[in-house]
Scaffold this motif. Sequence first.
Motif, PDB file in Angstrom:
ATOM      1  N   GLU A  55      -6.413  -9.207  10.965  1.00 14.27           N
ATOM      2  CA  GLU A  55      -7.018  -7.890  10.788  1.00 14.27           C
ATOM      3  C   GLU A  55      -6.328  -6.842  11.662  1.00 14.27           C
ATOM      4  O   GLU A  55      -6.012  -7.116  12.818  1.00 14.27           O
ATOM      5  N   GLU A  91      -4.147  -7.760   7.430  1.00 16.03           N
ATOM      6  CA  GLU A  91      -5.272  -7.370   6.586  1.00 16.03           C
ATOM      7  C   GLU A  91      -5.836  -6.053   7.135  1.00 16.03           C
ATOM      8  O   GLU A  91      -6.267  -6.002   8.282  1.00 16.03           O
ATOM      9  N   PRO A  92      -5.815  -4.976   6.340  1.00 14.65           N
ATOM     10  CA  PRO A  92      -6.247  -3.680   6.884  1.00 14.65           C
ATOM     11  C   PRO A  92      -7.759  -3.628   7.116  1.00 14.65           C
ATOM     12  O   PRO A  92      -8.542  -3.965   6.234  1.00 14.65           O
ATOM     13  N   ARG A 146      -9.197  -0.763   9.028  1.00 17.06           N
ATOM     14  CA  ARG A 146      -9.502   0.678   9.031  1.00 17.06           C
ATOM     15  C   ARG A 146      -8.194   1.440   8.936  1.00 17.06           C
ATOM     16  O   ARG A 146      -7.122   0.915   9.266  1.00 17.06           O
ATOM     17  N   TYR A 147      -8.291   2.703   8.537  1.00 14.78           N
ATOM     18  CA  TYR A 147      -7.128   3.596   8.583  1.00 14.78           C
ATOM     19  C   TYR A 147      -7.549   4.872   9.288  1.00 14.78           C
ATOM     20  O   TYR A 147      -8.652   5.393   9.060  1.00 14.78           O
ATOM     21  N   ARG A 173      -9.293   1.706  -0.645  1.00 19.44           N
ATOM     22  CA  ARG A 173      -9.148   0.275  -0.307  1.00 19.44           C
ATOM     23  C   ARG A 173      -9.763  -0.092   1.037  1.00 19.44           C
ATOM     24  O   ARG A 173     -10.261  -1.207   1.209  1.00 19.44           O
ATOM     25  N   VAL A 174      -9.681   0.860   1.983  1.00 16.36           N
ATOM     26  CA  VAL A 174     -10.058   0.512   3.356  1.00 16.36           C
ATOM     27  C   VAL A 174     -10.786   1.720   3.974  1.00 16.36           C
ATOM     28  O   VAL A 174     -10.438   2.866   3.670  1.00 16.36           O
ATOM     29  N   SER A 226     -11.544   4.788   5.856  1.00 16.06           N
ATOM     30  CA  SER A 226     -10.505   5.665   6.393  1.00 16.06           C
ATOM     31  C   SER A 226     -11.106   6.872   7.096  1.00 16.06           C
ATOM     32  O   SER A 226     -12.185   7.348   6.754  1.00 16.06           O
TER      33      SER A 226
END
Lengths: 409, 409
Positions: B70, B179-180, B182-183, B363-364, B366
């Motif tokens: 992660e 594995e993302p 957060r952004y 996707r993540v 953000s």
Amino acid sequence: MARTLHDLLAAFARHGGTPDGGVRRLAASAEDGAARDLLAAEIRRRGLGLAVDPIGNMFAMAGLVPSVREAVIVGSHLDSQPTGGRYDGTYGVLAGLLAVEAVAARAAAAPHAARRNLVLANWTNEEGARFQPSLTGSSVYAGTLPGPAAGDLVDGEGVRLAAALDAIGYRGEAPPSFEPARYVELHVEQGSRLEAGGIDIGVVTGAWAARKTSLVFHGEPSHTGPMPMERRRDALRAAARAIDLHYREIETSGTGAHASAARITVFPNSPNVTPSRVQVWFEFRHEDEAIACTLGDRFLAGAKSAVEPLGVGIEIAADERRGAAALDPHGAALALATARDLGFSAVSMKTVAGHDALALQRRVPSSLMFVPSRGGLSHNAAEFTDEAALDKGLAVLVELLWRMVTEAR
Amino acid sequence: MARTLHDLLAAFARHGGTPDGGVRRLAASAEDGAARDLLAAEIRRRGLGLAVDPIGNMFAMAGLVPSVREAVIVGSHLDSQPTGGRYDGTYGVLAGLLAVEAVAARAAAAPHAARRNLVLANWTNEEGARFQPSLTGSSVYAGTLPGPAAGDLVDGEGVRLAAALDAIGYRGEAPPSFEPARYVELHVEQGSRLEAGGIDIGVVTGAWAARKTSLVFHGEPSHTGPMPMERRRDALRAAARAIDLHYREIETSGTGAHASAARITVFPNSPNVTPSRVQVWFEFRHEDEAIACTLGDRFLAGAKSAVEPLGVGIEIAADERRGAAALDPHGAALALATARDLGFSAVSMKTVAGHDALALQRRVPSSLMFVPSRGGLSHNAAEFTDEAALDKGLAVLVELLWRMVTEAR
């Protein structure tokens, strides 16, 4: 001879030929170079000498009377619009080539009849598609455009005309030594008057006036998203407003003027940046020069006040005025008489479009003849004139040139 | 550390630097390649590994916890508009680089504190200046744009994005293996709300909706001189009328929507040929997606009936709808708290402009933060944020990333 004309037209249409049957042969491009090479070969095959001047004009002399410097020039141009047809200027060059050949043969059979020589010319960048202004080579020859300035014209990619001519091997040394006595050009009409009237030959007595004004709209770049609408200075928004105004004014003027705004450049032309610099090429055409100029003046004033509230300034980048030029009356009368003597129907008329003959009239008495053009379509792949009509034009051209090289005056 | 940020900003501004102090660094251009090389060198100098995916996104991983897949991603983009400023996405990439370095140092000094890794990202073609649509690399990473389709995007010269990436050596192999989680992205505001309010940090909670509609106007080429006005089918005249209508409708709608028409292509774009094919990129932006869409629908209907009398047809070449996306609420709350904990003033706000964070949110979770931008000027060489304000943003970014890599949830 007739068969040869159509074979030649087909052969030249292959240089820059497009899938839709049209021609894209921009001035001084590789395609123009290939067409020029073919013309040079056809000239040499007929035993004529070839000269190329510094702006790329090609001259082929038939020395009918070697002791005389005076010559009648016949010609047109091989360059085309990006969406050009296969006739346009090419017809005038190829009919001119065959007419020079025919007149030379006639002169050889009748010694002492010819009083002056005959020269075929192919003028550089008549179209003005790649380099502006148009009529470049003929204007240089006429002395109204300085040769060095013409060589310094740049295309949309920043390429100089002189460099483009160098690249295709057609930047020559100096003009040939003959003295021009007359100029004659044969062209397709690019309008539908002859077709509508069932007329074989149009003899052009003069041209509509034109005013060609290029405006630069100065705004400021900003993000097209967050920047508040009232703080944007959008040059494309201003240009669109001016183009719309331009057409509305032409329509409401009731003058019958023709007008266009056909070329535009936009910087930076990114979907997310308010355009900061836009240039538009406007044209006004009318038979009466005063009306073309007045329409231009009224538009300029209207455009300035229309775009001022948008925070956009207007700069006049170019403002070319072409007078309602008259072509040589004697040449026109001779052309009309020649066509009728050969049994063809002929009328005198004005041209709306510019032609090399109009530029050359500034230096030498010039004549211009039209043959019908289907539907008036031009600068279009579907441009078409049937073989019989093309042959009639060639027949008149041969007889007219014979009269011009032999007449006493 | 602060000194380093400004040195780096100056060093990157040299790649594509323009005489007016701005930056022209189009996606996957030689200038972009040079800036990417400099970023790669800075990454390697800090002992970080570099990975490049097939659409050119660059990733630099700080393995704070080698056993964990992660990672929190921080980043932005190095590409610019043709009239770009030196901050824009570059600030987010360079602040991200320094923040990764700072957080890694902190993690090394506090073993077992970090629960996940940290990755710096530089996303390909955020701007959409050279290739449309924008947000290309981040959309591919988010899975909303297929990679092969993105590689097949072509610029105005017909160059494919994949080929352009190959040419600069940034078409990579495969996405890296983390594995993302957060952004986070830091950016200059591109509006003037923070400056007007004297506020240090804007925490973005969501974005305006946008509808981006590209229309092709189909006319017919003809000579701009002789062709009778009523028989012309002029695609540029139609486009200008549509652009004018577009802005008038936005103004009269009273919705507060933002709108633009900033890119246009014209064929054949010769002063003497009626334009036969014109494409215009229109944008409608509003906080409310329904309003943005309704404005677009109304405009399309109005434009069709406005240009029909000109004999010009309209084809919809693209019609992209971006919803009024919300960013992750927990990330926004954390950012707001972090800024205030550090003693800075902070507000939550919406963004009008698109950003990679909005694409990645699909996707993540953000987050996006703004620092003030003088006069709201962006996509402009005069874009400016002072060093103190830039440093505050970096300080918040470091602390926020630390909390994100260490928090239990």
